[in-house]
Design a protein around this motif. Structure first.
Motif, PDB file in Angstrom:
ATOM      1  N   THR A 162       0.867  -0.590  -0.792  1.00 24.73           N
ATOM      2  CA  THR A 162      -0.280   0.302  -1.051  1.00 24.73           C
ATOM      3  C   THR A 162      -0.107   1.674  -0.393  1.00 24.73           C
ATOM      4  O   THR A 162      -0.907   2.573  -0.630  1.00 24.73           O
ATOM      5  CB  THR A 162      -1.590  -0.320  -0.523  1.00 24.73           C
ATOM      6  OG1 THR A 162      -1.560  -0.380   0.916  1.00 24.73           O
ATOM      7  CG2 THR A 162      -1.821  -1.706  -1.099  1.00 24.73           C
ATOM      8  N   ILE A 163       0.918   1.817   0.447  1.00 24.89           N
ATOM      9  CA  ILE A 163       1.056   3.019   1.268  1.00 24.89           C
ATOM     10  C   ILE A 163       1.783   4.134   0.515  1.00 24.89           C
ATOM     11  O   ILE A 163       2.881   3.947  -0.011  1.00 24.89           O
ATOM     12  CB  ILE A 163       1.813   2.688   2.574  1.00 24.89           C
ATOM     13  CG1 ILE A 163       1.053   1.644   3.384  1.00 24.89           C
ATOM     14  CG2 ILE A 163       2.042   3.955   3.390  1.00 24.89           C
ATOM     15  CD1 ILE A 163      -0.355   2.047   3.767  1.00 24.89           C
ATOM     16  N   LYS A 164       1.161   5.317   0.478  1.00 23.64           N
ATOM     17  CA  LYS A 164       1.797   6.503  -0.086  1.00 23.64           C
ATOM     18  C   LYS A 164       2.376   7.380   1.009  1.00 23.64           C
ATOM     19  O   LYS A 164       3.496   7.887   0.891  1.00 23.64           O
ATOM     20  CB  LYS A 164       0.780   7.299  -0.906  1.00 23.64           C
ATOM     21  CG  LYS A 164       1.357   8.591  -1.499  1.00 23.64           C
ATOM     22  CD  LYS A 164       0.311   9.339  -2.316  1.00 23.64           C
ATOM     23  CE  LYS A 164       0.883  10.640  -2.872  1.00 23.64           C
ATOM     24  NZ  LYS A 164      -0.127  11.403  -3.664  1.00 23.64           N
ATOM     25  N   TYR A 165       1.624   7.547   2.102  1.00 25.98           N
ATOM     26  CA  TYR A 165       2.048   8.399   3.209  1.00 25.98           C
ATOM     27  C   TYR A 165       2.428   7.498   4.390  1.00 25.98           C
ATOM     28  O   TYR A 165       1.572   6.879   5.008  1.00 25.98           O
ATOM     29  CB  TYR A 165       0.928   9.352   3.619  1.00 25.98           C
ATOM     30  CG  TYR A 165       0.520  10.299   2.511  1.00 25.98           C
ATOM     31  CD1 TYR A 165       1.234  11.468   2.278  1.00 25.98           C
ATOM     32  CD2 TYR A 165      -0.576  10.006   1.702  1.00 25.98           C
ATOM     33  CE1 TYR A 165       0.854  12.339   1.255  1.00 25.98           C
ATOM     34  CE2 TYR A 165      -0.962  10.878   0.689  1.00 25.98           C
ATOM     35  CZ  TYR A 165      -0.238  12.031   0.464  1.00 25.98           C
ATOM     36  OH  TYR A 165      -0.604  12.885  -0.538  1.00 25.98           O
ATOM     37  N   ASN A 166       3.712   7.456   4.693  1.00 27.61           N
ATOM     38  CA  ASN A 166       4.228   6.535   5.704  1.00 27.61           C
ATOM     39  C   ASN A 166       4.295   7.220   7.061  1.00 27.61           C
ATOM     40  O   ASN A 166       5.085   8.147   7.267  1.00 27.61           O
ATOM     41  CB  ASN A 166       5.604   6.039   5.285  1.00 27.61           C
ATOM     42  CG  ASN A 166       6.161   4.987   6.224  1.00 27.61           C
ATOM     43  OD1 ASN A 166       5.511   4.602   7.205  1.00 27.61           O
ATOM     44  ND2 ASN A 166       7.353   4.513   5.932  1.00 27.61           N
ATOM     45  N   ASP A 216      -2.524   6.587   6.172  1.00 25.62           N
ATOM     46  CA  ASP A 216      -2.449   6.777   4.726  1.00 25.62           C
ATOM     47  C   ASP A 216      -3.799   7.205   4.163  1.00 25.62           C
ATOM     48  O   ASP A 216      -3.886   8.129   3.354  1.00 25.62           O
ATOM     49  CB  ASP A 216      -1.979   5.474   4.069  1.00 25.62           C
ATOM     50  CG  ASP A 216      -1.738   5.623   2.575  1.00 25.62           C
ATOM     51  OD1 ASP A 216      -0.952   6.510   2.183  1.00 25.62           O
ATOM     52  OD2 ASP A 216      -2.342   4.853   1.799  1.00 25.62           O
ATOM     53  N   TRP A 217      -4.866   6.559   4.617  1.00 20.33           N
ATOM     54  CA  TRP A 217      -6.202   6.906   4.137  1.00 20.33           C
ATOM     55  C   TRP A 217      -6.609   8.303   4.606  1.00 20.33           C
ATOM     56  O   TRP A 217      -7.292   9.027   3.889  1.00 20.33           O
ATOM     57  CB  TRP A 217      -7.220   5.852   4.595  1.00 20.33           C
ATOM     58  CG  TRP A 217      -7.256   4.659   3.691  1.00 20.33           C
ATOM     59  CD1 TRP A 217      -6.186   4.005   3.152  1.00 20.33           C
ATOM     60  CD2 TRP A 217      -8.419   3.974   3.201  1.00 20.33           C
ATOM     61  NE1 TRP A 217      -6.602   2.958   2.369  1.00 20.33           N
ATOM     62  CE2 TRP A 217      -7.965   2.909   2.385  1.00 20.33           C
ATOM     63  CE3 TRP A 217      -9.782   4.143   3.400  1.00 20.33           C
ATOM     64  CZ2 TRP A 217      -8.838   2.033   1.754  1.00 20.33           C
ATOM     65  CZ3 TRP A 217     -10.660   3.263   2.766  1.00 20.33           C
ATOM     66  CH2 TRP A 217     -10.191   2.238   1.947  1.00 20.33           C
ATOM     67  N   TYR A 218      -6.190   8.674   5.794  1.00 17.49           N
ATOM     68  CA  TYR A 218      -6.481  10.027   6.279  1.00 17.49           C
ATOM     69  C   TYR A 218      -5.791  11.062   5.399  1.00 17.49           C
ATOM     70  O   TYR A 218      -6.411  12.044   4.961  1.00 17.49           O
ATOM     71  CB  TYR A 218      -6.032  10.189   7.724  1.00 17.49           C
ATOM     72  CG  TYR A 218      -6.015  11.623   8.177  1.00 17.49           C
ATOM     73  CD1 TYR A 218      -7.197  12.363   8.239  1.00 17.49           C
ATOM     74  CD2 TYR A 218      -4.813  12.264   8.519  1.00 17.49           C
ATOM     75  CE1 TYR A 218      -7.193  13.696   8.632  1.00 17.49           C
ATOM     76  CE2 TYR A 218      -4.803  13.589   8.910  1.00 17.49           C
ATOM     77  CZ  TYR A 218      -5.995  14.304   8.966  1.00 17.49           C
ATOM     78  OH  TYR A 218      -5.988  15.622   9.337  1.00 17.49           O
ATOM     79  N   LYS A 219      -4.514  10.859   5.120  1.00 20.12           N
ATOM     80  CA  LYS A 219      -3.756  11.810   4.312  1.00 20.12           C
ATOM     81  C   LYS A 219      -4.309  11.881   2.887  1.00 20.12           C
ATOM     82  O   LYS A 219      -4.264  12.928   2.251  1.00 20.12           O
ATOM     83  CB  LYS A 219      -2.286  11.422   4.290  1.00 20.12           C
ATOM     84  CG  LYS A 219      -1.593  11.472   5.652  1.00 20.12           C
ATOM     85  CD  LYS A 219      -1.492  12.886   6.184  1.00 20.12           C
ATOM     86  CE  LYS A 219      -0.421  13.678   5.507  1.00 20.12           C
ATOM     87  NZ  LYS A 219      -0.229  15.021   6.136  1.00 20.12           N
TER      88      LYS A 219
END
Length: 299
Positions: A203-207, A278-281
């Motif tokens: 589910t992660i886009k920004y690692n 990830d949610w922050y980004k």
């Protein structure tokens, strides 16, 4: 709200409720009395000079500073671990008597290689810094959580913040860019092994770990990971103890951090950190529905 107004409202609420409940069974009256006891208990913790017993806990910035400057592991305890200790199951982990025993032992904070994290806001709540929905959760649940955790604390020992891994979904009015960059110093240019469920990683886009020298993954079950403990532990041991082990496996991560530290590994139980960043980004919603969705995702 002033203390005078708080107690005035509390007294009015009590009179209204007692009048409404005057004819119901006595058991419910006891429950109501316990509710008011919890309200008073929570208020005493919200007062900076409240006459209550508090363990020694470093705040989230002090916790991150220690992780940057030391080579210690960390195991973090939240409401899920407290429920397991109390004999309950949680969404991602069925109750297991041996797991509960291990968690109690780790919470006693006797392993010098492991920093034990507990929730700073259970004992030093600053309601103004928390998101309103989170502040409401703490006010309702903290008294019970404290009561269930206190018997296992080592009151002469130093604890650390458990919530440093999910500040975006807990706090408001913060410089999150600066905070996350500070966190990333912990694994900067290091070889990292991430132990988590595949469902989370996908589910992660920004690692947040993209500044590591090398990143490997070891996938574990997203539910009841403790039932596969030996298999997970042996899989991790296939990697060099020079590898920084990042754990995201709920209650199982605490036991892994404790055991791996004794074998010369540095293991960091970072729980929700990957999805918090990830949610922050992504700028995800932090209202009640957003936080509920966040907490229901795989750890």
């Amino acid at each position: 709200m002033s203390l005078k107004k708080f107690f005035s409202n509390l007294n009015l609420l009590r009179k209204i409720e007692l009048k409404r409940l005057n004819n119901i069974e006595s058991r419910n009256k006891v429950l109501l009395d316990n509710m008011y006891i919890d309200i008073i208990d929570q208020l005493m913790y919200e007062l900076p000079k409240g006459n209550v017993k508090r363990p020694l806990i470093k705040d989230y910035n002090q916790t991150v500073d220690t992780l940057i400057s030391s080579d210690k592991s960390i195991a973090r305890f939240g409401d899920g671990e407290i429920k397991i200790i109390s004999g309950e199951s949680i969404e991602f982990q069925e109750y297991d008597a041996y797991l509960a025993t291990r968690l109690k032992s780790i919470l006693e904070n006797k392993n010098d290689r492991v920093m034990v994290g507990i929730n700073y806001d259970y004992y030093y709540p600053d309601i103004q810094l928390l998101l309103p929905t989170v502040a409401c959760f703490y006010r309702i649940n903290s008294p019970k959580l404290r009561k269930n955790m206190n018997p296992y604390l080592n009151w002469n020992s130093q604890y650390y913040s458990a919530a440093f891994t999910q500040l975006y979904m807990f706090y408001q009015n913060m410089d999150f860019d600066t905070y996350f960059e500070k966190l990333r110093q912990i694994w900067n240019k290091k070889d990292v092994l991430i132990v988590a469920c595949k469902e989370l990683v996908n589910t992660i886009k920004y690692n947040i770990f993209d500044n590591a020298n090398k990143t490997d993954y070891f996938f574990a079950p997203n539910k009841n990971a403790f039932s596969k403990y030996d298999e997970i532990y042996k899989g991790i041991k296939n990697y060099s103890n020079k590898t920084l082990v990042i754990l995201m496996l709920g209650p199982t991560a605490k036991v892994l951090a404790d055991d791996l530290s004794k074998d010369g590994y540095r293991a960091l139980d970072l729980g929700h950190l990957m999805k918090d960043y990830d949610w922050y980004k992504k700028g995800m919603n932090r209202d009640f529905e957003g936080i509920n969705n966040y907490m229901s995702m795989d750890k």
